[in-house]
Design a protein around this motif. Structure first.
Motif, PDB file in Angstrom:
ATOM      1  N   GLY A 127      -2.806  -6.506   7.352  1.00 26.26           N
ATOM      2  CA  GLY A 127      -2.180  -7.378   8.328  1.00 26.26           C
ATOM      3  C   GLY A 127      -3.129  -7.950   9.366  1.00 26.26           C
ATOM      4  O   GLY A 127      -2.724  -8.777  10.178  1.00 26.26           O
ATOM      5  N   LEU A 128      -4.385  -7.511   9.379  1.00 26.38           N
ATOM      6  CA  LEU A 128      -5.344  -8.072  10.324  1.00 26.38           C
ATOM      7  C   LEU A 128      -5.909  -9.377   9.791  1.00 26.38           C
ATOM      8  O   LEU A 128      -6.132  -9.534   8.586  1.00 26.38           O
ATOM      9  N   GLU A 171      -6.856   1.703   3.996  1.00 32.85           N
ATOM     10  CA  GLU A 171      -6.349   0.370   3.673  1.00 32.85           C
ATOM     11  C   GLU A 171      -5.323  -0.104   4.693  1.00 32.85           C
ATOM     12  O   GLU A 171      -5.332  -1.267   5.101  1.00 32.85           O
ATOM     13  N   LEU A 172      -4.453   0.813   5.102  1.00 30.81           N
ATOM     14  CA  LEU A 172      -3.429   0.442   6.075  1.00 30.81           C
ATOM     15  C   LEU A 172      -4.026   0.031   7.414  1.00 30.81           C
ATOM     16  O   LEU A 172      -3.441  -0.781   8.136  1.00 30.81           O
ATOM     17  N   LEU A 193      -7.041  13.299  -0.273  1.00 31.02           N
ATOM     18  CA  LEU A 193      -8.021  12.221  -0.330  1.00 31.02           C
ATOM     19  C   LEU A 193      -7.336  10.879  -0.582  1.00 31.02           C
ATOM     20  O   LEU A 193      -7.638   9.878   0.073  1.00 31.02           O
ATOM     21  N   ASP A 194      -6.388  10.841  -1.512  1.00 33.27           N
ATOM     22  CA  ASP A 194      -5.672   9.597  -1.774  1.00 33.27           C
ATOM     23  C   ASP A 194      -4.857   9.156  -0.554  1.00 33.27           C
ATOM     24  O   ASP A 194      -4.757   7.962  -0.259  1.00 33.27           O
ATOM     25  N   PHE A 195      -4.286  10.119   0.163  1.00 33.91           N
ATOM     26  CA  PHE A 195      -3.550   9.803   1.396  1.00 33.91           C
ATOM     27  C   PHE A 195      -4.491   9.152   2.413  1.00 33.91           C
ATOM     28  O   PHE A 195      -4.168   8.142   3.032  1.00 33.91           O
ATOM     29  N   ILE A 228       0.854  -1.182   0.000  1.00 34.90           N
ATOM     30  CA  ILE A 228       0.000   0.000   0.000  1.00 34.90           C
ATOM     31  C   ILE A 228       0.891   1.234   0.000  1.00 34.90           C
ATOM     32  O   ILE A 228       1.660   1.454   0.927  1.00 34.90           O
ATOM     33  N   ALA A 229       0.783   2.034  -1.053  1.00 31.89           N
ATOM     34  CA  ALA A 229       1.575   3.270  -1.157  1.00 31.89           C
ATOM     35  C   ALA A 229       0.805   4.398  -0.466  1.00 31.89           C
ATOM     36  O   ALA A 229      -0.332   4.675  -0.809  1.00 31.89           O
ATOM     37  N   ARG A 230       1.448   5.004   0.499  1.00 30.39           N
ATOM     38  CA  ARG A 230       0.826   6.113   1.240  1.00 30.39           C
ATOM     39  C   ARG A 230       1.790   7.275   1.222  1.00 30.39           C
ATOM     40  O   ARG A 230       2.786   7.278   1.929  1.00 30.39           O
ATOM     41  N   THR A 231       1.493   8.280   0.412  1.00 31.18           N
ATOM     42  CA  THR A 231       2.399   9.397   0.224  1.00 31.18           C
ATOM     43  C   THR A 231       1.706  10.697   0.587  1.00 31.18           C
ATOM     44  O   THR A 231       0.604  10.972   0.094  1.00 31.18           O
ATOM     45  N   ARG A 232       2.362  11.501   1.439  1.00 34.58           N
ATOM     46  CA  ARG A 232       1.825  12.822   1.746  1.00 34.58           C
ATOM     47  C   ARG A 232       1.816  13.633   0.462  1.00 34.58           C
ATOM     48  O   ARG A 232       2.766  13.614  -0.314  1.00 34.58           O
ATOM     49  N   PRO A 233       0.744  14.379   0.218  1.00 33.11           N
ATOM     50  CA  PRO A 233       0.680  15.179  -1.008  1.00 33.11           C
ATOM     51  C   PRO A 233       1.607  16.385  -0.933  1.00 33.11           C
ATOM     52  O   PRO A 233       2.032  16.793   0.147  1.00 33.11           O
ATOM     53  N   ALA A 234       1.884  16.940  -2.077  1.00 32.72           N
ATOM     54  CA  ALA A 234       2.685  18.166  -2.141  1.00 32.72           C
ATOM     55  C   ALA A 234       1.981  19.257  -1.347  1.00 32.72           C
ATOM     56  O   ALA A 234       0.757  19.359  -1.358  1.00 32.72           O
TER      57      ALA A 234
END
Length: 166
Positions: free
Chosen positions: A36-37, A31-32, A23-25, A4-10
């Protein structure tokens, strides 16, 4: 499970980039939270004690308003919202704190934030040293931060007296 890619936006982009990036963050964060659950863990109803309190969340949000708008964006010389022992405002309740006092402080800080936002352009950049974000980003971030903690408040309130929030 895919990574799962989690990137802070610019922090200095236009409305589309800011809002879709945040929103994508948040979507990746959803998802995160399940990653693992096991099925049993994901569908359980755990009721564990937590250090979070409704009052502590409001106190934290008061500090967040001051930090993002008054200190980092406007560069005002105001009191730092958190102590050296708790530099990130991790929801402490101090002796002498009251619900009325916490709400009054929150209202006052939100009023100052509204004045700062009303007097600036969304394209204006933060004035504090080393800060590159725009007012647009700060407003979007406070939406994110407040929404996240409202979710906590919903759960805490329901656990406290059964009231489920809107």
């Amino acid at each position: 499970m895919p990574e799962i890619a989690r990137t802070r936006p610019a922090e200095d982009t236009d409305e589309r980039g800011t809002l879709t990036g945040l929103l994508d963050f948040l979507r990746a964060t959803v998802e995160l939270k399940l990653a693992g659950l096991t099925e049993e863990q994901a569908f359980a109803r755990p009721v564990q004690p937590s250090a979070l309190t409704p009052g502590g969340i409001v106190k934290h949000l008061t500090g967040v308003e001051r930090f993002w708008f008054a200190i980092d964006f406007a560069g005002l010389d105001v009191e730092w919202p958190w102590s050296e022992e708790d530099p990130h405002g991790c929801f402490p309740i101090d002796p002498g704190d009251t619900v009325d006092g916490l709400l009054a402080a929150y209202r006052a800080e939100c009023a100052r934030s509204r004045e700062i936002v009303a007097g600036a352009s969304f394209d204006d950049q933060a004035r504090s040293e080393g800060m590159t974000f725009t007012l647009r980003y700060a407003v979007a971030h406070l939406i994110e931060e407040t929404a996240r903690h409202l979710g906590h408040l919903d759960l805490l309130r329901e656990s406290t007296d059964g009231q489920a929030g809107e």
